[in-house]
Design a protein around this motif. Sequence first.
Motif, PDB file in Angstrom:
ATOM      1  N   ALA A  29       0.817  -1.219   0.000  1.00  0.00           N
ATOM      2  CA  ALA A  29       0.000   0.000   0.000  1.00  0.00           C
ATOM      3  C   ALA A  29       0.849   1.267   0.000  1.00  0.00           C
ATOM      4  CB  ALA A  29      -0.931  -0.003   1.210  1.00  0.00           C
ATOM      5  N   ASN A  30       2.091   1.189   0.466  1.00  0.00           N
ATOM      6  CA  ASN A  30       2.994   2.342   0.485  1.00  0.00           C
ATOM      7  C   ASN A  30       3.924   2.383  -0.726  1.00  0.00           C
ATOM      8  OD1 ASN A  30       2.034   3.346   2.995  1.00  0.00           O
ATOM      9  ND2 ASN A  30       3.207   1.747   4.030  1.00  0.00           N
ATOM     10  N   GLN A  31       3.594   1.596  -1.741  1.00  0.00           N
ATOM     11  CA  GLN A  31       4.362   1.532  -2.991  1.00  0.00           C
ATOM     12  C   GLN A  31       5.786   0.996  -2.795  1.00  0.00           C
ATOM     13  OE1 GLN A  31       2.858   2.097  -6.061  1.00  0.00           O
ATOM     14  NE2 GLN A  31       1.123   2.050  -4.669  1.00  0.00           N
ATOM     15  N   ARG A  32       5.960   0.125  -1.787  1.00  0.00           N
ATOM     16  CA  ARG A  32       7.243  -0.553  -1.585  1.00  0.00           C
ATOM     17  C   ARG A  32       7.110  -1.976  -2.120  1.00  0.00           C
ATOM     18  NH1 ARG A  32       7.369   0.719   4.659  1.00  0.00           N
ATOM     19  NH2 ARG A  32       5.604  -0.628   4.294  1.00  0.00           N
ATOM     20  N   PRO A  33       8.173  -2.496  -2.744  1.00  0.00           N
ATOM     21  CA  PRO A  33       8.093  -3.861  -3.261  1.00  0.00           C
ATOM     22  C   PRO A  33       7.962  -4.874  -2.129  1.00  0.00           C
ATOM     23  CG  PRO A  33      10.318  -3.003  -3.471  1.00  0.00           C
ATOM     24  CD  PRO A  33       9.466  -1.872  -2.979  1.00  0.00           C
ATOM     25  N   ILE A  34       7.119  -5.868  -2.352  1.00  0.00           N
ATOM     26  CA  ILE A  34       6.939  -6.932  -1.366  1.00  0.00           C
ATOM     27  C   ILE A  34       8.058  -7.964  -1.489  1.00  0.00           C
ATOM     28  CG2 ILE A  34       5.433  -8.843  -0.687  1.00  0.00           C
ATOM     29  CD1 ILE A  34       3.061  -7.046  -1.416  1.00  0.00           C
ATOM     30  N   PHE A  35       8.518  -8.199  -2.702  1.00  0.00           N
ATOM     31  CA  PHE A  35       9.560  -9.186  -2.946  1.00  0.00           C
ATOM     32  C   PHE A  35      10.841  -8.497  -3.381  1.00  0.00           C
ATOM     33  CE2 PHE A  35       5.494 -11.246  -3.951  1.00  0.00           C
ATOM     34  CZ  PHE A  35       5.507 -12.239  -2.989  1.00  0.00           C
ATOM     35  N   ASN A  36      11.976  -9.086  -2.990  1.00  0.00           N
ATOM     36  CA  ASN A  36      13.262  -8.488  -3.297  1.00  0.00           C
ATOM     37  C   ASN A  36      14.334  -9.566  -3.306  1.00  0.00           C
ATOM     38  OD1 ASN A  36      15.181  -6.331  -3.598  1.00  0.00           O
ATOM     39  ND2 ASN A  36      15.703  -6.601  -1.451  1.00  0.00           N
ATOM     40  N   VAL A  37      15.223  -9.511  -4.305  1.00  0.00           N
ATOM     41  CA  VAL A  37      16.437 -10.314  -4.268  1.00  0.00           C
ATOM     42  C   VAL A  37      17.435  -9.467  -3.488  1.00  0.00           C
ATOM     43  CG1 VAL A  37      18.308 -11.345  -5.595  1.00  0.00           C
ATOM     44  CG2 VAL A  37      15.976 -11.399  -6.494  1.00  0.00           C
ATOM     45  N   PRO A  38      17.907  -9.944  -2.349  1.00  0.00           N
ATOM     46  CA  PRO A  38      18.820  -9.118  -1.557  1.00  0.00           C
ATOM     47  C   PRO A  38      20.212  -9.052  -2.176  1.00  0.00           C
ATOM     48  CG  PRO A  38      18.441 -11.211  -0.464  1.00  0.00           C
ATOM     49  CD  PRO A  38      17.555 -11.186  -1.681  1.00  0.00           C
ATOM     50  N   ALA A  39      20.916  -7.986  -1.886  1.00  0.00           N
ATOM     51  CA  ALA A  39      22.307  -7.857  -2.320  1.00  0.00           C
ATOM     52  C   ALA A  39      23.163  -8.870  -1.562  1.00  0.00           C
ATOM     53  CB  ALA A  39      22.801  -6.445  -2.057  1.00  0.00           C
ATOM     54  N   GLY A  40      24.208  -9.343  -2.224  1.00  0.00           N
ATOM     55  CA  GLY A  40      25.173 -10.207  -1.564  1.00  0.00           C
ATOM     56  C   GLY A  40      24.932 -11.699  -1.685  1.00  0.00           C
ATOM     57  N   ILE A  41      23.901 -12.109  -2.442  1.00  0.00           N
ATOM     58  CA  ILE A  41      23.664 -13.535  -2.680  1.00  0.00           C
ATOM     59  C   ILE A  41      24.652 -13.992  -3.754  1.00  0.00           C
ATOM     60  CG2 ILE A  41      21.995 -15.255  -3.493  1.00  0.00           C
ATOM     61  CD1 ILE A  41      21.235 -14.003  -0.824  1.00  0.00           C
ATOM     62  N   ASN A  42      25.261 -15.152  -3.542  1.00  0.00           N
ATOM     63  CA  ASN A  42      26.172 -15.694  -4.543  1.00  0.00           C
ATOM     64  C   ASN A  42      25.416 -15.847  -5.855  1.00  0.00           C
ATOM     65  OD1 ASN A  42      27.216 -18.192  -6.071  1.00  0.00           O
ATOM     66  ND2 ASN A  42      28.915 -17.676  -4.711  1.00  0.00           N
ATOM     67  N   ALA A  43      25.954 -15.303  -6.931  1.00  0.00           N
ATOM     68  CA  ALA A  43      25.258 -15.307  -8.221  1.00  0.00           C
ATOM     69  C   ALA A  43      25.008 -16.718  -8.742  1.00  0.00           C
ATOM     70  CB  ALA A  43      26.050 -14.488  -9.251  1.00  0.00           C
ATOM     71  N   GLU A  44      25.914 -17.633  -8.460  1.00  0.00           N
ATOM     72  CA  GLU A  44      25.711 -19.012  -8.896  1.00  0.00           C
ATOM     73  C   GLU A  44      24.477 -19.601  -8.210  1.00  0.00           C
ATOM     74  OE1 GLU A  44      28.013 -23.315  -9.097  1.00  0.00           O
ATOM     75  OE2 GLU A  44      29.017 -21.597  -8.217  1.00  0.00           O
ATOM     76  N   ASP A  45      24.332 -19.350  -6.908  1.00  0.00           N
ATOM     77  CA  ASP A  45      23.157 -19.836  -6.175  1.00  0.00           C
ATOM     78  C   ASP A  45      21.883 -19.207  -6.737  1.00  0.00           C
ATOM     79  OD1 ASP A  45      24.778 -21.349  -4.523  1.00  0.00           O
ATOM     80  OD2 ASP A  45      24.840 -19.828  -2.937  1.00  0.00           O
ATOM     81  N   ALA A  46      21.944 -17.924  -7.073  1.00  0.00           N
ATOM     82  CA  ALA A  46      20.782 -17.240  -7.641  1.00  0.00           C
ATOM     83  C   ALA A  46      20.403 -17.840  -8.991  1.00  0.00           C
ATOM     84  CB  ALA A  46      21.064 -15.742  -7.781  1.00  0.00           C
ATOM     85  N   LEU A  47      21.401 -18.152  -9.829  1.00  0.00           N
ATOM     86  CA  LEU A  47      21.119 -18.752 -11.136  1.00  0.00           C
ATOM     87  C   LEU A  47      20.533 -20.153 -10.994  1.00  0.00           C
ATOM     88  CD1 LEU A  47      24.236 -17.629 -13.208  1.00  0.00           C
ATOM     89  CD2 LEU A  47      21.850 -16.932 -13.566  1.00  0.00           C
ATOM     90  N   VAL A  48      21.025 -20.923 -10.056  1.00  0.00           N
ATOM     91  CA  VAL A  48      20.476 -22.269  -9.834  1.00  0.00           C
ATOM     92  C   VAL A  48      19.013 -22.164  -9.414  1.00  0.00           C
ATOM     93  CG1 VAL A  48      20.582 -24.310  -8.335  1.00  0.00           C
ATOM     94  CG2 VAL A  48      22.678 -23.386  -9.332  1.00  0.00           C
ATOM     95  N   HIS A  49      18.707 -21.238  -8.496  1.00  0.00           N
ATOM     96  CA  HIS A  49      17.332 -21.068  -8.042  1.00  0.00           C
ATOM     97  C   HIS A  49      16.441 -20.565  -9.186  1.00  0.00           C
ATOM     98  CE1 HIS A  49      14.275 -20.782  -4.958  1.00  0.00           C
ATOM     99  NE2 HIS A  49      13.940 -19.592  -5.447  1.00  0.00           N
ATOM    100  N   ALA A  50      16.959 -19.636  -9.995  1.00  0.00           N
ATOM    101  CA  ALA A  50      16.192 -19.139 -11.143  1.00  0.00           C
ATOM    102  C   ALA A  50      15.878 -20.263 -12.115  1.00  0.00           C
ATOM    103  CB  ALA A  50      16.963 -18.026 -11.852  1.00  0.00           C
ATOM    104  N   SER A  51      16.836 -21.145 -12.339  1.00  0.00           N
ATOM    105  CA  SER A  51      16.610 -22.274 -13.236  1.00  0.00           C
ATOM    106  C   SER A  51      15.519 -23.186 -12.697  1.00  0.00           C
ATOM    107  CB  SER A  51      17.907 -23.049 -13.435  1.00  0.00           C
ATOM    108  OG  SER A  51      17.698 -24.146 -14.289  1.00  0.00           O
ATOM    109  N   LEU A  52      15.517 -23.419 -11.386  1.00  0.00           N
ATOM    110  CA  LEU A  52      14.479 -24.260 -10.784  1.00  0.00           C
ATOM    111  C   LEU A  52      13.102 -23.598 -10.895  1.00  0.00           C
ATOM    112  CD1 LEU A  52      16.362 -25.484  -7.595  1.00  0.00           C
ATOM    113  CD2 LEU A  52      15.792 -26.826  -9.628  1.00  0.00           C
TER     114      LEU A  52
END
Length: 106
Positions: A29-52
């Motif tokens: 309601a305050n125009q803030r995103p509910i979901f966020n990819v946080p900074a500092g996540i290992n990019a390889e882990d992020a890509l594996v999760h995105a693939s899943l």
Amino acid sequence: MDKLIPDPPKSNRPLFDLTAAHPFGVLDANQRPIFNVPAGINAEDALVHASLLLKCSYDVAYELTENGHGQSGLVWSVLQMVEGARALVDAVLQGGTSSMGRPAKV
């Protein structure tokens, strides 16, 4: 004979780096995103999760098409886009090495 162009400097950086903060999806309601990819996540882990996530999306869309729900043409176009996106993510993961020096797993 001397080389005209020197070799580039050796880099100790891993092939995959860390993520930047990236909001997505709906806003509250305050125009803030509910979901966020946080900074500092290992990019390889992020890509594996995105693939899943892409694989799950493909499976759901495929089931909708097979069972005759929805408009077939639209669902098939979603399948094509998800499959293409997943192929790109998987190609990055399979083509590189992890930050630990071994082939990345998908």
